[in-house]
Design a protein around this motif. Structure first.
Motif, PDB file in Angstrom:
ATOM      1  N   TYR A 130      55.214  89.027  58.240  1.00 59.89           N
ATOM      2  CA  TYR A 130      55.306  87.828  57.403  1.00 59.89           C
ATOM      3  C   TYR A 130      53.899  87.319  57.116  1.00 59.89           C
ATOM      4  CZ  TYR A 130      56.393  83.080  55.877  1.00 59.89           C
ATOM      5  OH  TYR A 130      56.479  81.924  55.149  1.00 59.89           O
ATOM      6  N   GLY A 131      53.686  86.842  55.896  1.00 60.03           N
ATOM      7  CA  GLY A 131      52.423  86.207  55.546  1.00 60.03           C
ATOM      8  C   GLY A 131      51.516  87.070  54.714  1.00 60.03           C
ATOM      9  N   ASP A 132      50.362  86.504  54.378  1.00 61.43           N
ATOM     10  CA  ASP A 132      49.372  87.152  53.524  1.00 61.43           C
ATOM     11  C   ASP A 132      48.007  87.067  54.214  1.00 61.43           C
ATOM     12  OD1 ASP A 132      47.497  87.844  51.605  1.00 61.43           O
ATOM     13  OD2 ASP A 132      48.525  86.830  49.970  1.00 61.43           O
ATOM     14  N   PRO A 133      47.404  88.189  54.620  1.00 62.22           N
ATOM     15  CA  PRO A 133      46.113  88.159  55.320  1.00 62.22           C
ATOM     16  C   PRO A 133      45.014  87.449  54.532  1.00 62.22           C
ATOM     17  CG  PRO A 133      47.087  90.348  55.449  1.00 62.22           C
ATOM     18  CD  PRO A 133      47.927  89.573  54.478  1.00 62.22           C
ATOM     19  N   ASP A 134      44.995  87.619  53.197  1.00 65.70           N
ATOM     20  CA  ASP A 134      43.957  86.981  52.385  1.00 65.70           C
ATOM     21  C   ASP A 134      44.066  85.459  52.439  1.00 65.70           C
ATOM     22  OD1 ASP A 134      42.856  89.389  51.599  1.00 65.70           O
ATOM     23  OD2 ASP A 134      44.154  89.579  49.857  1.00 65.70           O
ATOM     24  N   LEU A 135      45.281  84.958  52.362  1.00 73.39           N
ATOM     25  CA  LEU A 135      45.481  83.515  52.399  1.00 73.39           C
ATOM     26  C   LEU A 135      45.131  82.958  53.779  1.00 73.39           C
ATOM     27  CD1 LEU A 135      46.418  80.919  51.117  1.00 73.39           C
ATOM     28  CD2 LEU A 135      48.779  81.548  51.619  1.00 73.39           C
ATOM     29  N   THR A 136      45.546  83.643  54.838  1.00 68.39           N
ATOM     30  CA  THR A 136      45.220  83.200  56.193  1.00 68.39           C
ATOM     31  C   THR A 136      43.709  83.208  56.416  1.00 68.39           C
ATOM     32  OG1 THR A 136      47.334  84.038  57.048  1.00 68.39           O
ATOM     33  CG2 THR A 136      45.567  83.709  58.640  1.00 68.39           C
ATOM     34  N   LYS A 137      43.042  84.247  55.942  1.00 68.28           N
ATOM     35  CA  LYS A 137      41.586  84.348  56.075  1.00 68.28           C
ATOM     36  C   LYS A 137      40.895  83.199  55.345  1.00 68.28           C
ATOM     37  CE  LYS A 137      37.732  87.561  55.354  1.00 68.28           C
ATOM     38  NZ  LYS A 137      36.852  86.550  54.744  1.00 68.28           N
ATOM     39  N   LEU A 138      41.373  82.887  54.147  1.00 63.60           N
ATOM     40  CA  LEU A 138      40.791  81.800  53.370  1.00 63.60           C
ATOM     41  C   LEU A 138      40.872  80.475  54.124  1.00 63.60           C
ATOM     42  CD1 LEU A 138      39.756  80.563  50.648  1.00 63.60           C
ATOM     43  CD2 LEU A 138      42.147  80.310  50.017  1.00 63.60           C
ATOM     44  N   LEU A 139      42.045  80.173  54.675  1.00 62.07           N
ATOM     45  CA  LEU A 139      42.243  78.898  55.359  1.00 62.07           C
ATOM     46  C   LEU A 139      41.405  78.794  56.626  1.00 62.07           C
ATOM     47  CD1 LEU A 139      46.107  78.578  54.925  1.00 62.07           C
ATOM     48  CD2 LEU A 139      44.371  77.133  53.871  1.00 62.07           C
ATOM     49  N   ILE A 140      41.230  79.915  57.320  1.00 61.62           N
ATOM     50  CA  ILE A 140      40.421  79.901  58.548  1.00 61.62           C
ATOM     51  C   ILE A 140      38.937  79.776  58.212  1.00 61.62           C
ATOM     52  CG2 ILE A 140      39.675  81.294  60.522  1.00 61.62           C
ATOM     53  CD1 ILE A 140      42.513  82.446  60.637  1.00 61.62           C
ATOM     54  N   ASP A 141      38.467  80.596  57.292  1.00 66.65           N
ATOM     55  CA  ASP A 141      37.035  80.625  56.990  1.00 66.65           C
ATOM     56  C   ASP A 141      36.545  79.364  56.290  1.00 66.65           C
ATOM     57  OD1 ASP A 141      37.000  83.082  58.147  1.00 66.65           O
ATOM     58  OD2 ASP A 141      36.838  84.231  56.278  1.00 66.65           O
ATOM     59  N   GLU A 142      37.424  78.696  55.529  1.00 67.13           N
ATOM     60  CA  GLU A 142      37.019  77.485  54.813  1.00 67.13           C
ATOM     61  C   GLU A 142      37.125  76.240  55.695  1.00 67.13           C
ATOM     62  OE1 GLU A 142      35.726  77.302  51.734  1.00 67.13           O
ATOM     63  OE2 GLU A 142      35.758  79.490  51.698  1.00 67.13           O
ATOM     64  N   ASN A 143      37.634  76.389  56.901  1.00 64.60           N
ATOM     65  CA  ASN A 143      37.753  75.254  57.816  1.00 64.60           C
ATOM     66  C   ASN A 143      36.377  74.961  58.432  1.00 64.60           C
ATOM     67  OD1 ASN A 143      38.380  73.392  59.812  1.00 64.60           O
ATOM     68  ND2 ASN A 143      40.184  74.488  60.528  1.00 64.60           N
ATOM     69  N   PRO A 144      35.811  73.775  58.201  1.00 65.92           N
ATOM     70  CA  PRO A 144      34.462  73.487  58.709  1.00 65.92           C
ATOM     71  C   PRO A 144      34.431  73.152  60.187  1.00 65.92           C
ATOM     72  CG  PRO A 144      35.333  71.567  57.568  1.00 65.92           C
ATOM     73  CD  PRO A 144      36.369  72.662  57.415  1.00 65.92           C
ATOM     74  N   ARG A 145      35.597  73.013  60.829  1.00 58.27           N
ATOM     75  CA  ARG A 145      35.631  72.610  62.227  1.00 58.27           C
ATOM     76  C   ARG A 145      35.333  73.802  63.141  1.00 58.27           C
ATOM     77  NH1 ARG A 145      39.992  70.575  59.402  1.00 58.27           N
ATOM     78  NH2 ARG A 145      40.049  68.308  59.158  1.00 58.27           N
ATOM     79  N   LYS A 146      35.038  73.496  64.410  1.00 57.79           N
ATOM     80  CA  LYS A 146      34.710  74.547  65.370  1.00 57.79           C
ATOM     81  C   LYS A 146      35.941  75.403  65.674  1.00 57.79           C
ATOM     82  CE  LYS A 146      33.035  75.376  70.079  1.00 57.79           C
ATOM     83  NZ  LYS A 146      32.519  74.760  71.333  1.00 57.79           N
ATOM     84  N   PHE A 147      37.048  74.738  65.997  1.00 61.27           N
ATOM     85  CA  PHE A 147      38.274  75.465  66.317  1.00 61.27           C
ATOM     86  C   PHE A 147      39.071  75.667  65.036  1.00 61.27           C
ATOM     87  CE2 PHE A 147      37.000  73.419  70.252  1.00 61.27           C
ATOM     88  CZ  PHE A 147      37.089  74.475  71.151  1.00 61.27           C
TER      89      PHE A 147
ATOM     90  N   TYR B 238      41.578  78.431  64.416  1.00 63.67           N
ATOM     91  CA  TYR B 238      42.895  79.070  64.404  1.00 63.67           C
ATOM     92  C   TYR B 238      43.468  79.170  65.818  1.00 63.67           C
ATOM     93  CZ  TYR B 238      40.397  83.309  65.927  1.00 63.67           C
ATOM     94  OH  TYR B 238      39.624  84.204  66.607  1.00 63.67           O
ATOM     95  N   THR B 239      44.779  79.392  65.860  1.00 60.77           N
ATOM     96  CA  THR B 239      45.487  79.667  67.112  1.00 60.77           C
ATOM     97  C   THR B 239      46.088  81.062  67.002  1.00 60.77           C
ATOM     98  OG1 THR B 239      46.065  77.334  67.356  1.00 60.77           O
ATOM     99  CG2 THR B 239      47.318  78.914  68.675  1.00 60.77           C
ATOM    100  N   SER B 240      46.043  81.826  68.063  1.00 63.73           N
ATOM    101  CA  SER B 240      46.687  83.135  68.068  1.00 63.73           C
ATOM    102  C   SER B 240      47.696  83.192  69.206  1.00 63.73           C
ATOM    103  CB  SER B 240      45.658  84.263  68.222  1.00 63.73           C
ATOM    104  OG  SER B 240      44.933  84.109  69.429  1.00 63.73           O
ATOM    105  N   GLY B 241      48.682  84.032  69.038  1.00 64.22           N
ATOM    106  CA  GLY B 241      49.714  84.144  70.059  1.00 64.22           C
ATOM    107  C   GLY B 241      50.535  85.402  69.862  1.00 64.22           C
ATOM    108  N   VAL B 242      51.570  85.548  70.674  1.00 60.79           N
ATOM    109  CA  VAL B 242      52.418  86.742  70.580  1.00 60.79           C
ATOM    110  C   VAL B 242      53.835  86.393  71.018  1.00 60.79           C
ATOM    111  CG1 VAL B 242      51.886  87.518  72.937  1.00 60.79           C
ATOM    112  CG2 VAL B 242      52.597  89.195  71.206  1.00 60.79           C
ATOM    113  N   ILE B 243      54.797  87.010  70.368  1.00 60.89           N
ATOM    114  CA  ILE B 243      56.189  87.004  70.810  1.00 60.89           C
ATOM    115  C   ILE B 243      56.450  88.421  71.297  1.00 60.89           C
ATOM    116  CG2 ILE B 243      58.588  86.537  70.179  1.00 60.89           C
ATOM    117  CD1 ILE B 243      57.505  85.036  67.723  1.00 60.89           C
ATOM    118  N   ALA B 244      56.538  88.601  72.609  1.00 59.43           N
ATOM    119  CA  ALA B 244      56.628  89.942  73.194  1.00 59.43           C
ATOM    120  C   ALA B 244      58.006  90.176  73.800  1.00 59.43           C
ATOM    121  CB  ALA B 244      55.548  90.130  74.256  1.00 59.43           C
ATOM    122  N   PHE B 245      58.531  91.381  73.573  1.00 58.07           N
ATOM    123  CA  PHE B 245      59.832  91.778  74.110  1.00 58.07           C
ATOM    124  C   PHE B 245      59.637  92.916  75.104  1.00 58.07           C
ATOM    125  CE2 PHE B 245      60.509  89.814  70.055  1.00 58.07           C
ATOM    126  CZ  PHE B 245      61.673  89.081  70.195  1.00 58.07           C
ATOM    127  N   ARG B 246      60.518  92.980  76.097  1.00 57.04           N
ATOM    128  CA  ARG B 246      60.465  94.068  77.067  1.00 57.04           C
ATOM    129  C   ARG B 246      60.986  95.360  76.446  1.00 57.04           C
ATOM    130  NH1 ARG B 246      62.503  89.858  81.649  1.00 57.04           N
ATOM    131  NH2 ARG B 246      63.617  89.124  79.816  1.00 57.04           N
TER     132      ARG B 246
END
Length: 453
Positions: free
Chosen positions: A39-56, A58-66
């Motif tokens: 789900y999602g668009d890497p270009d759009l996600t990259k734009l929102l992260i790189d244009e953010n002037p703040r230090k933090f 993005y958040t990353s995480g995982v939904i993991a199944f056994r």
């Protein structure tokens, strides 16, 4: 199933996105099967992260199944949708962007999440996993609820590993100590399961080989002094007892891990706690992100007068919202891969630049011929917008009626391109209208040239 958010999120998006999408894992081993955009668009996600002037950024995480858990795409969609509803109530995919990449090269299913720390509409910082025990408990409760709904066993800490978690706090800081800590809390339980450490004597030999000193051996404990540590630490538990049967301990641990399910009372209790946490977060979001701004008296916005000195142009938020929420018929969360369009319009950055072109010198007065030209410009842009809107309506219909995944991706890419072009025209129209209003304030006025200094 377990949901985890990671404690990092500074810097540009390139390294994070590259890790999610590259064909090799962090050790250089080929991923088979290869990563897939869920789900999602890497270009759009990259734009929102790189244009953010703040230090933090993005958040990353995982939904993991056994390994034995095989969720369907429909179930994965529901889980992702539930993450929005629980952790970002009142925002949704059009305001909280998320890139989700599926990994299955380890034999199990993992959905890796990359979430820009920004509310697209207000441009305010938003962290889907803020620090604190309450937030940690919320993540655990969410995992427990969905394991119950899917019929999976609950996530329980390995009792063997739990015996060694005390080391994490007691081992002193330092590179050598950090290595020992990892071996104790991670490697030893694995070695016990593989029967490479079969009893307490072999465990003590292993510890001494790694630089630890066993100072005392009791019936149900051992005392261990780590490198750079003055006093020994006493460790108790089945693993450290003299007559423990490690093989039997492994069997008991596996039974606990694989056979822990919630009864109705436990499920209800956790559900109530999760609902309370979600309601608390919803109230916070409503006050901080959805409450209208107070407009001071005397301002043009308060009085209803239009400011002629500054363009009210669209911004990044408008552009991203248009891209993220193309029409009401599009599924909220889908499992289709959003690929780069071959029918490219303007780029994201060009679209953002286009939305701010009206910030120039809007107060300059024009001659009658220029005013006539400006009026024609407004009409021309308006006609172009009307024509473009018809194309957008047609593209929305194509997207709603798409029968295959390939058709849907093409229709979505075309629609996104048209919306970007619409944003550019809206900015141009705003500029032309403001120029026209400025000219109307001084009909027939010939602008005076300012003397050169």
């Amino acid at each position: 199933m377990i949901v985890n958010f990671f404690n990092h999120g500074t810097g540009k998006a390139d390294s994070a996105i590259r890790y999610l999408l590259q064909d090799n894992d962090s050790n250089g081993n080929p991923r088979n099967p290869k990563p897939e955009i869920f789900y999602g668009d890497p270009d759009l996600t990259k734009l929102l992260i790189d244009e953010n002037p703040r230090k933090f950024k993005y958040t990353s995480g995982v939904i993991a199944f056994r390994d034995g858990e095989k969720p369907t795409n429909a179930q994965l969609n529901k889980i992702v949708k539930a993450i929005y509803e629980a952790f970002a109530p009142g925002l949704g995919p059009d305001r909280l962007n998320m890139l989700i990449v599926r990994h299955e090269d380890k034999g199990n299913t993992e959905l890796h999440l990359l979430i820009p720390m920004i509310d697209v509409k207000t441009q305010k910082q938003f962290n889907i996993d803020p620090p604190g025990e309450k937030s940690n408990q919320m993540v655990k409760d969410f995992s427990a609820i969905w394991n119950h709904k899917l019929g999976y066993a609950q996530v329980v800490e390995d009792p063997l590993r739990a015996e060694f978690t005390a080391f994490d706090k007691k081992v002193p800081a330092g590179k050598t100590s950090h290595t020992i800590k990892n071996r104790l809390s991670i490697e030893i339980p694995k070695l016990i399961r593989k029967e490479k450490i079969k009893n307490r004597n072999e465990l003590i030999e292993f510890l001494e080989e790694k630089g630890c000193t066993v100072t005392r051996k009791g019936m149900d404990f051992i005392s261990v002094r780590f490198p750079n540590q003055k006093k020994a630490t006493r460790l108790r538990g089945p693993v450290f007892s003299k007559n423990s049967d490690y093989k039997k301990l492994v069997q008991q641990a596996d039974e606990v891990i694989n056979k822990t399910f919630l009864n109705d009372f436990q499920f209800s209790k956790i559900q109530v706690r999760l609902d309370e946490s979600t309601e608390y977060r919803k109230d916070f979001i409503e006050k901080r992100y959805n409450k209208p701004k107070r407009i001071p008296k005397g301002s043009n916005a308060y009085s209803g007068k239009r400011s002629l000195t500054k363009a009210t142009s669209t911004n990044t938020a408008t552009t991203v919202q248009e891209i993220s929420s193309t029409n009401k018929n599009q599924p909220e969360i889908n499992s289709g891969k959003v690929s780069n369009s071959t029918e490219k319009g303007i780029s994201f950055k060009d679209a953002i630049k286009a939305t701010s072109v009206a910030k120039g010198s809007q107060n300059a007065k024009s001659s009658p011929s220029e005013r006539k030209k400006s009026s024609g410009s407004v009409q021309g842009v308006a006609k172009s917008l009307a024509s473009l809107q018809m194309q957008i309506d047609s593209a929305q219909a194509d997207l709603a009626n798409a029968q295959t995944l390939e058709d849907r991706i093409k229709a979505e890419a075309k629609l996104n391109s048209l919306i970007l072009q619409k944003n550019k025209l809206l900015a141009e129209l705003e500029q032309a209208r403001i120029a026209e209003l400025n000219q109307e304030q001084a009909p027939g006025h010939t602008p005076r040239r300012r003397p050169r200094p």
